[in-house]
Design an enzyme around this catalytic site. Sequence first.
Site, PDB file in Angstrom:
ATOM      1  N   ASP A  66       0.768  -1.242  -0.024  1.00 54.71           N
ATOM      2  CA  ASP A  66      -0.154   0.070  -0.152  1.00 54.71           C
ATOM      3  C   ASP A  66       0.832   1.373  -0.047  1.00 54.71           C
ATOM      4  OD1 ASP A  66      -2.462   1.537   0.532  1.00 54.71           O
ATOM      5  OD2 ASP A  66      -1.823   1.613   2.658  1.00 54.71           O
ATOM      6  N   ASP A  88      -0.362   5.003   0.929  1.00 56.47           N
ATOM      7  CA  ASP A  88      -0.647   5.910   2.157  1.00 56.47           C
ATOM      8  C   ASP A  88      -0.146   5.301   3.397  1.00 56.47           C
ATOM      9  OD1 ASP A  88      -1.226   8.080   0.328  1.00 56.47           O
ATOM     10  OD2 ASP A  88      -3.230   7.370  -0.163  1.00 56.47           O
TER      11      ASP A  88
END
Lengths: 173, 173
Positions: free
Chosen positions: B6, B8
């Site tokens: 991922d 963020d």
Amino acid sequence: MTLFVDMDEVMADTYGAHIEIYNRDYQESLTHDICMGSEVWQKVPVERQNSVRQHATNVGFFRNLEPIADSKEVLKELSKKYELFIASAAMQFPNSLIEKSEWLDEHFPFVPWQNRILCGHKHILKGDILIDDRSYNLESFEGRSLLFTSPHNVNSNGFERVNNWQEVALKLL
Amino acid sequence: MTLFVDMDEVMADTYGAHIEIYNRDYQESLTHDICMGSEVWQKVPVERQNSVRQHATNVGFFRNLEPIADSKEVLKELSKKYELFIASAAMQFPNSLIEKSEWLDEHFPFVPWQNRILCGHKHILKGDILIDDRSYNLESFEGRSLLFTSPHNVNSNGFERVNNWQEVALKLL
């Protein structure tokens, strides 16, 4: 059931746009029939091939594509029956990302952002059905693979073929 | 082995940016410690919460994020051992798409466009390992799920946890 659908040449008429822009830029009259079995850039004089291959980097190219016939109506029905995801190998053209998002907002507002995928390789997709015009995307998919007919793939074999959205409706609805 | 990571709060310090922008806009001195266990917007007066929640729609927000400590070095090594994909639920913020692409070009140029995924739901990912800071992304993943510590998730249980990139290196390299 999870259904993945490619954008270019399945939902959006990229191929037709290449022909139209080429004809406009060079005052030519290239047709789909002339290009059948090839990419558009392969059917123009060699000194113009780079220009055609650069179309996709033009601002507005993806934003202004025409939806493929019956794609809106059939996908709307499919979205009621399947968990529908749009999966486009868009990362190659960073400028296309926002244009593709806006194009979906305009033409396919029933596909929410949670169900939109802009990617590169498609073998990372986990689901049941993939509709795509590129054999190399279908080859690596573990589920049912449907080859959507585009002028460039008319001579490809080895995949279950759908020639248009009406045929998709017959098979999947 | 396929590894999804991922962006963020795993690769990019979104959380720190929220605090920094809030402090600048309101001349406050919010800290990570104060926010621990919450989203940043939850720790500000109610009349300012919308403003914090809107940060992500600001032009430049994603482009200017700081990489998380050691993420570059460890991901570079991981990219040699695993088939590494970046998977970000970016479709929620269409303006972020080009910024995320450019941010990866700058900070993670060893991840080619073919290995970048901007999506919504992550349960469509097929692979072996997912590193994410959101439980709801990890819950639906079929492979090994690693919860990357972020101030907002310090009280989450039920997942194998990695507190920083050095811990990821110890587990996966």
